[in-house]
Structures are given as C-alpha cells and as structure tokens.
Design a protein around this motif. Sequence first.
Motif, short mmCIF file in Angstrom:
data_model
loop_
_atom_site.label_atom_id
_atom_site.label_comp_id
_atom_site.label_asym_id
_atom_site.label_seq_id
_atom_site.Cartn_x
_atom_site.Cartn_y
_atom_site.Cartn_z
N ILE A 80 0.84 -1.20 0.00
CA ILE A 80 0.00 0.00 0.00
C ILE A 80 0.88 1.25 0.00
O ILE A 80 0.64 2.20 -0.76
N HIS A 81 1.91 1.25 0.83
CA HIS A 81 2.81 2.40 0.89
C HIS A 81 3.63 2.56 -0.38
O HIS A 81 3.93 3.68 -0.79
N LEU A 82 3.97 1.46 -1.02
CA LEU A 82 4.68 1.55 -2.31
C LEU A 82 3.80 2.24 -3.36
O LEU A 82 4.28 3.08 -4.13
N LYS A 83 2.51 1.91 -3.37
CA LYS A 83 1.58 2.56 -4.31
C LYS A 83 1.46 4.05 -4.01
O LYS A 83 1.45 4.88 -4.93
N GLU A 84 1.40 4.40 -2.74
CA GLU A 84 1.34 5.82 -2.36
C GLU A 84 2.60 6.55 -2.79
O GLU A 84 2.53 7.66 -3.32
N TYR A 85 3.75 5.94 -2.55
CA TYR A 85 5.03 6.54 -2.93
C TYR A 85 5.09 6.76 -4.45
O TYR A 85 5.48 7.84 -4.91
N ALA A 86 4.72 5.75 -5.20
CA ALA A 86 4.76 5.86 -6.67
C ALA A 86 3.85 6.98 -7.15
O ALA A 86 4.22 7.75 -8.05
N ALA A 87 2.68 7.11 -6.55
CA ALA A 87 1.75 8.17 -6.95
C ALA A 87 2.29 9.55 -6.56
O ALA A 87 2.26 10.49 -7.36
N ASN A 88 2.79 9.68 -5.35
CA ASN A 88 3.28 10.97 -4.86
C ASN A 88 4.53 11.45 -5.60
O ASN A 88 4.72 12.65 -5.78
N CYS A 89 5.37 10.52 -6.03
CA CYS A 89 6.64 10.87 -6.67
C CYS A 89 6.59 10.70 -8.19
O CYS A 89 7.62 10.85 -8.86
N ALA A 90 5.43 10.40 -8.72
CA ALA A 90 5.24 10.21 -10.16
C ALA A 90 6.22 9.19 -10.73
O ALA A 90 6.82 9.40 -11.78
N ILE A 91 6.38 8.07 -10.03
CA ILE A 91 7.24 6.99 -10.48
C ILE A 91 6.40 6.06 -11.36
O ILE A 91 5.36 5.57 -10.94
N GLU A 92 6.87 5.83 -12.58
CA GLU A 92 6.21 4.87 -13.45
C GLU A 92 6.60 3.47 -13.01
O GLU A 92 7.77 3.22 -12.75
N TYR A 93 5.63 2.59 -12.92
CA TYR A 93 5.93 1.23 -12.52
C TYR A 93 5.10 0.25 -13.34
O TYR A 93 4.03 0.60 -13.84
N THR A 94 5.62 -0.96 -13.45
CA THR A 94 4.91 -2.01 -14.17
C THR A 94 3.92 -2.69 -13.25
O THR A 94 2.78 -2.94 -13.61
N THR A 95 4.37 -2.98 -12.03
CA THR A 95 3.50 -3.63 -11.05
C THR A 95 4.03 -3.38 -9.64
O THR A 95 5.22 -3.16 -9.44
N ILE A 96 3.10 -3.40 -8.71
CA ILE A 96 3.41 -3.44 -7.28
C ILE A 96 2.59 -4.60 -6.74
O ILE A 96 1.37 -4.66 -6.96
N ASP A 97 3.25 -5.52 -6.05
CA ASP A 97 2.53 -6.71 -5.61
C ASP A 97 3.27 -7.37 -4.45
O ASP A 97 4.30 -6.87 -4.00
N ILE A 98 2.71 -8.48 -3.99
CA ILE A 98 3.37 -9.31 -2.98
C ILE A 98 3.47 -10.72 -3.54
O ILE A 98 2.75 -11.09 -4.48
N GLN A 99 4.36 -11.51 -2.96
CA GLN A 99 4.49 -12.91 -3.32
C GLN A 99 4.78 -13.69 -2.05
O GLN A 99 5.75 -13.37 -1.34
N THR A 100 3.96 -14.68 -1.77
CA THR A 100 4.13 -15.49 -0.58
C THR A 100 4.81 -16.81 -0.95
O THR A 100 4.38 -17.48 -1.88
N PHE A 101 5.86 -17.14 -0.22
CA PHE A 101 6.58 -18.39 -0.45
C PHE A 101 6.17 -19.47 0.54
O PHE A 101 6.13 -20.64 0.20
N ASN A 102 5.88 -19.07 1.76
CA ASN A 102 5.32 -19.97 2.76
C ASN A 102 4.70 -19.10 3.86
O ASN A 102 4.71 -17.87 3.75
N GLU A 103 4.15 -19.71 4.89
CA GLU A 103 3.42 -18.93 5.90
C GLU A 103 4.31 -17.98 6.69
O GLU A 103 3.80 -17.10 7.38
N PHE A 104 5.63 -18.12 6.57
CA PHE A 104 6.55 -17.27 7.31
C PHE A 104 7.45 -16.41 6.42
O PHE A 104 8.40 -15.80 6.91
N TYR A 105 7.19 -16.38 5.12
CA TYR A 105 8.04 -15.61 4.22
C TYR A 105 7.24 -15.05 3.05
O TYR A 105 6.70 -15.81 2.24
#
Length: 82
Positions: A24-49
């Motif tokens: 969520i904060h990455l999306k806010e940063y990109a919007a506030n700083c006019a950073i072009e991005y392809t994607t902002i996302d998460i990736q879960t590898f297991n329940e602890f990472y």
Amino acid sequence: MRDIKIIWDFRGPAALKTAEHHAIHLKEYAANCAIEYTTIDIQTFNEFYTIAFIVVKEKDMLSVRDALKPHRAEVYIKKRRD
C-alpha cells in the motif's frame, strides 16, 4: 531499457500482513513521486516468508532504492503464459 524488481523481504508469522501493508505504501510513494511502474505486488513463499515488490524501469531504480532502502533487487523478466 530493462525492468528492475525492487524487493523487500518479510519473515515471521506477520509476514503476509506486513507485506500487504508495505505494498500500500509503495503505491502511495509511486503516486506521490510520479514513479512509473509495471507492477506493485506481494508474493508469498510460505506462511513465514512473503515479499513486497515494485517493478520500475532501470532509469528510476536508483531514486527508488535511495529513498526506500529495499533489501535487494533483480532484473525482472515477465513470465510468459503458455
């Protein structure tokens, strides 16, 4: 110009929720700083990472790195769907 995946690693029982919140904060940063991005996302590898990431053009990588202090980065290669 290459795409760069800038990554933050989160470990422990709260990793998923922390990564979701960080995205969520990455999306806010990109919007506030006019950073072009392809994607902002998460990736879960297991329940602890889980990782949060933003994919930006190589020209923007240094400014994002210096401002947000990621854990690591890698060249982003979008996977083809067969």
